[in-house]
Scaffold this motif. Structure first.
Motif, PDB file in Angstrom:
ATOM      1  N   VAL A 184       8.644  -9.090   4.533  1.00 22.32           N
ATOM      2  CA  VAL A 184      10.085  -9.587   5.702  1.00 22.32           C
ATOM      3  C   VAL A 184      10.598  -8.445   6.075  1.00 22.32           C
ATOM      4  O   VAL A 184      11.004  -8.775   7.323  1.00 22.32           O
ATOM      5  N   GLY A 185      10.684  -7.532   5.812  1.00 23.45           N
ATOM      6  CA  GLY A 185      11.075  -5.825   6.120  1.00 23.45           C
ATOM      7  C   GLY A 185      10.221  -4.697   6.260  1.00 23.45           C
ATOM      8  O   GLY A 185       9.235  -4.775   5.735  1.00 23.45           O
ATOM      9  N   ARG A 186      11.112  -3.436   7.061  1.00 21.46           N
ATOM     10  CA  ARG A 186      10.484  -2.369   6.745  1.00 21.46           C
ATOM     11  C   ARG A 186      10.907  -1.820   6.080  1.00 21.46           C
ATOM     12  O   ARG A 186      10.108  -0.635   5.987  1.00 21.46           O
ATOM     13  N   LYS A 187      12.044  -1.535   5.841  1.00 24.85           N
ATOM     14  CA  LYS A 187      12.946  -0.467   4.689  1.00 24.85           C
ATOM     15  C   LYS A 187      13.787  -0.756   3.712  1.00 24.85           C
ATOM     16  O   LYS A 187      14.622  -1.761   4.569  1.00 24.85           O
ATOM     17  N   VAL A 188      14.080  -0.241   2.587  1.00 27.39           N
ATOM     18  CA  VAL A 188      15.187  -1.227   1.800  1.00 27.39           C
ATOM     19  C   VAL A 188      16.218   0.224   1.571  1.00 27.39           C
ATOM     20  O   VAL A 188      16.082   1.490   1.676  1.00 27.39           O
ATOM     21  N   ILE A 189      17.486  -0.731   1.879  1.00 27.39           N
ATOM     22  CA  ILE A 189      18.841   0.826   2.184  1.00 27.39           C
ATOM     23  C   ILE A 189      19.377   0.576   0.400  1.00 27.39           C
ATOM     24  O   ILE A 189      19.969  -0.953   0.011  1.00 27.39           O
ATOM     25  N   ASP A 190      18.790   1.131  -0.165  1.00 30.64           N
ATOM     26  CA  ASP A 190      20.092   1.407  -1.635  1.00 30.64           C
ATOM     27  C   ASP A 190      21.479   1.070  -2.157  1.00 30.64           C
ATOM     28  O   ASP A 190      21.526   2.668  -1.903  1.00 30.64           O
ATOM     29  N   LEU A 191      22.417   0.704  -2.589  1.00 35.67           N
ATOM     30  CA  LEU A 191      23.479   0.956  -2.592  1.00 35.67           C
ATOM     31  C   LEU A 191      24.644   1.174  -3.752  1.00 35.67           C
ATOM     32  O   LEU A 191      25.342   0.746  -3.867  1.00 35.67           O
ATOM     33  N   GLY A 192      23.129   1.348  -4.843  1.00 34.75           N
ATOM     34  CA  GLY A 192      23.159   1.297  -5.981  1.00 34.75           C
ATOM     35  C   GLY A 192      23.731  -0.007  -6.384  1.00 34.75           C
ATOM     36  O   GLY A 192      23.044  -1.351  -6.298  1.00 34.75           O
ATOM     37  N   SER A 220       1.019  -0.853   0.092  1.00 35.72           N
ATOM     38  CA  SER A 220      -0.092   0.190  -0.116  1.00 35.72           C
ATOM     39  C   SER A 220       0.519   1.294   0.195  1.00 35.72           C
ATOM     40  O   SER A 220       2.481   1.121  -0.095  1.00 35.72           O
ATOM     41  N   THR A 221       0.439   2.724  -0.306  1.00 36.11           N
ATOM     42  CA  THR A 221       0.777   3.395  -0.185  1.00 36.11           C
ATOM     43  C   THR A 221       1.665   3.691   1.183  1.00 36.11           C
ATOM     44  O   THR A 221       2.782   4.379   0.782  1.00 36.11           O
ATOM     45  N   ALA A 222       1.475   3.571   2.119  1.00 37.60           N
ATOM     46  CA  ALA A 222       2.044   3.205   3.021  1.00 37.60           C
ATOM     47  C   ALA A 222       3.509   3.449   3.254  1.00 37.60           C
ATOM     48  O   ALA A 222       4.559   3.463   3.782  1.00 37.60           O
ATOM     49  N   HIS A 223       3.446   2.059   2.719  1.00 43.88           N
ATOM     50  CA  HIS A 223       5.074   1.532   2.749  1.00 43.88           C
ATOM     51  C   HIS A 223       5.595   2.308   1.384  1.00 43.88           C
ATOM     52  O   HIS A 223       6.806   1.742   1.641  1.00 43.88           O
ATOM     53  N   THR A 224       5.614   3.232   0.787  1.00 47.54           N
ATOM     54  CA  THR A 224       6.422   3.258  -0.412  1.00 47.54           C
ATOM     55  C   THR A 224       7.678   4.053  -0.067  1.00 47.54           C
ATOM     56  O   THR A 224       8.215   4.123  -0.692  1.00 47.54           O
ATOM     57  N   SER A 225       7.451   4.996   0.669  1.00 45.40           N
ATOM     58  CA  SER A 225       8.475   5.299   0.670  1.00 45.40           C
ATOM     59  C   SER A 225       9.512   4.834   2.052  1.00 45.40           C
ATOM     60  O   SER A 225      10.935   5.593   1.506  1.00 45.40           O
ATOM     61  N   THR A 226       9.472   3.017   2.138  1.00 48.93           N
ATOM     62  CA  THR A 226      10.390   2.621   2.034  1.00 48.93           C
ATOM     63  C   THR A 226      11.100   1.515   1.572  1.00 48.93           C
ATOM     64  O   THR A 226      12.118   1.274   1.836  1.00 48.93           O
ATOM     65  N   ILE A 227      10.967   1.444   0.313  1.00 46.81           N
ATOM     66  CA  ILE A 227      11.455   1.564  -0.808  1.00 46.81           C
ATOM     67  C   ILE A 227      12.260   2.269  -2.054  1.00 46.81           C
ATOM     68  O   ILE A 227      11.374   2.815  -2.830  1.00 46.81           O
ATOM     69  N   PRO A 228      13.081   2.027  -2.089  1.00 47.60           N
ATOM     70  CA  PRO A 228      13.718   3.486  -2.965  1.00 47.60           C
ATOM     71  C   PRO A 228      13.522   3.100  -4.221  1.00 47.60           C
ATOM     72  O   PRO A 228      14.430   3.283  -5.327  1.00 47.60           O
ATOM     73  N   PHE A 229      12.905   2.907  -4.810  1.00 40.18           N
ATOM     74  CA  PHE A 229      12.164   2.357  -6.348  1.00 40.18           C
ATOM     75  C   PHE A 229      11.104   2.191  -6.896  1.00 40.18           C
ATOM     76  O   PHE A 229      10.225   2.475  -5.974  1.00 40.18           O
ATOM     77  N   SER A 230      10.605   2.994  -8.341  1.00 36.10           N
ATOM     78  CA  SER A 230       9.599   2.908  -8.423  1.00 36.10           C
ATOM     79  C   SER A 230       8.982   1.308  -8.990  1.00 36.10           C
ATOM     80  O   SER A 230       9.899   0.426  -8.613  1.00 36.10           O
ATOM     81  N   ARG A 231       7.635   1.417  -8.654  1.00 33.66           N
ATOM     82  CA  ARG A 231       7.013   0.227  -9.073  1.00 33.66           C
ATOM     83  C   ARG A 231       7.529  -0.622 -10.470  1.00 33.66           C
ATOM     84  O   ARG A 231       8.048  -0.161 -11.107  1.00 33.66           O
ATOM     85  N   PRO A 232       7.235  -2.126 -10.356  1.00 32.10           N
ATOM     86  CA  PRO A 232       8.308  -2.728 -11.344  1.00 32.10           C
ATOM     87  C   PRO A 232       7.228  -2.839 -11.940  1.00 32.10           C
ATOM     88  O   PRO A 232       5.878  -2.932 -12.183  1.00 32.10           O
ATOM     89  N   PRO A 233       7.203  -2.789 -13.766  1.00 34.70           N
ATOM     90  CA  PRO A 233       5.966  -3.047 -14.831  1.00 34.70           C
ATOM     91  C   PRO A 233       5.557  -4.701 -14.358  1.00 34.70           C
ATOM     92  O   PRO A 233       5.946  -5.377 -13.807  1.00 34.70           O
ATOM     93  N   THR A 234       4.789  -4.734 -14.228  1.00 34.30           N
ATOM     94  CA  THR A 234       3.559  -6.049 -14.535  1.00 34.30           C
ATOM     95  C   THR A 234       4.194  -6.697 -15.638  1.00 34.30           C
ATOM     96  O   THR A 234       4.868  -6.797 -17.396  1.00 34.30           O
TER      97      THR A 234
END
Length: 367
Positions: free
Chosen positions: A203-211, A8-22
């Motif tokens: 599984v987790g509450r946040k992703v840290i993207d390292l490149g 849901s929208t509440a979790h989008t800030s925890t993922i540093p990526f746009s949504r993957p395509p269908t």
């Protein structure tokens, strides 16, 4: 990935990526290898989160009883047990691994490579390594050392359509149980999108993207682990001083909760004060020694001294030696020792009992 698989929208800030395509008509088949103290909870949460939207999670563990336990807990609608690693590779689009040490990781991924060579994939397969595996070894020409992670990346990337992601996690087993882990991630950006939207919030509450450099996430994992273990060593020394001074370790622990109520300090302080050193339900001291050795090796390679980690390594080794002596004598209380038991080193140095606070010889302070 289909929209109904996205958080849901509440979790989008925890993922540093746009949504993957269908994707196309076929839903993702997810696999999980390694059902240890952390892996079991992560696999269970993945299976529970997607059981109504994806095929049953395909799991593999060297000890089959753990796979069967998960199947019994969740049922055939959520979990399927793989008979071989080859089956895991052939049938899955995404394979997560959470393994005990470098040797096991290397062995498993060599088996993956053999299976890929025998059955070359015709579409993208993503392998996600979530262990603390960054064993490093010296290069002969004196340049920056290579890492086992780089070797694994080259091993898998030699096969068509194969992607490799590193995704170590931060948090103890209770955090894995509750799906509250912090997830570091590095590798191919498109693949990270797929993986991140599977892992959060399952599984987790946040992703840290390292490149895209696959070595970055494991390096952050080591840096974080070095900090955590050093804090635990300081906590152990402080609690021991409180006990030996006659103030009492419980009083010191209560002060810690008031002025530094960090979850790690509170959780591990509780274990130390109450002598809760059963490693079968926590993080084993062998794992602590392994991680401390990794951090020390990295700090040596980069000429960046970390004396706090050196001292922690000494404490872990000392506690393990005391426990192994008890095992040899048949007097041990726990078959596997939790790494919070590193306080045994401070206690023994101060003349106290290593694992039993009630048998201490603390000095009673006179006012």
């Amino acid at each position: 990935m289909a929209n109904n698989l996205l958080q849901s929208t509440a979790h989008t800030s925890t993922i540093p990526f746009s949504r993957p395509p269908t994707p196309g008509a076929h839903p993702l088949q997810i696999g999980f290898c390694g059902l240890g103290a952390m892996g079991y909870f992560m696999a269970r949460n993945l299976a529970n989160s997607f059981k109504s939207q994806l095929p049953p999670l395909l799991v593999y563990n060297r000890t089959v009883a753990k796979s069967q336990k998960l199947l019994t807990e969740l049922g055939a609608s959520a979990v399927k047990v793989a008979d071989t690693l080859d089956q895991l590779v052939r049938e899955c689009d995404v394979v997560f691994t959470n393994l005990g040490n470098d040797a096991v990781v290397t062995s498993i991924y060599n088996e993956f490579a053999k299976a890929l060579a025998q059955s070359p994939p015709t579409k993208v397969k993503i392998f996600v390594e979530m262990s603390t595996c960054v064993k490093r070894f010296s290069a002969t020409n004196g340049t920056m050392n290579k890492s086992a992670i780089g070797d694994l990346n080259r091993l898998l990337s030699s096969h068509p359509h194969v992607r490799f992601i590193t995704s170590p996690i931060f948090g103890p087993p209770p955090a894995a149980d509750k799906g509250m882990l912090i997830i570091a991630m590095s590798g191919d950006c498109r693949s990270k999108k797929e993986v991140a939207f599977l892992l959060v919030p399952a599984v987790g509450r946040k992703v840290i993207d390292l490149g895209e450099n696959v070595e970055k996430a494991p390096t952050l994992k080591l840096i974080g682990n070095g900090m955590i273990m050093s804090i635990n060593e300081l906590l152990a020394e402080t609690l021991t001083l409180g006990e030996k001074s006659g103030i009492g370790q419980q009083t010191v622990y209560d002060l810690v909760k008031e002025i530094m109520p960090a979850p790690i300090l509170v959780a591990y302080g509780h274990k130390m004060v109450n002598d809760l050193f059963d490693g079968s339900v926590g993080f084993s001291i062998d794992g602590g020694v392994k991680d401390a050795s990794h951090v020390r090796r990295l700090s040596a390679e980069l000429n960046c001294p970390m004396p706090a980690v050196d001292n922690t390594h000494r404490g872990l080794i000392t506690a393990r030696a005391i426990h192994q002596a008890q095992v040899a004598a048949g007097t041990q209380q726990w078959d596997i020792l939790d790494w919070s038991a590193l306080i045994a080193s401070s206690r023994v140095a101060a003349g106290l009992n290593p694992f039993d606070s009630k048998k201490g010889t603390g000095v009673v302070r006179e006012d």
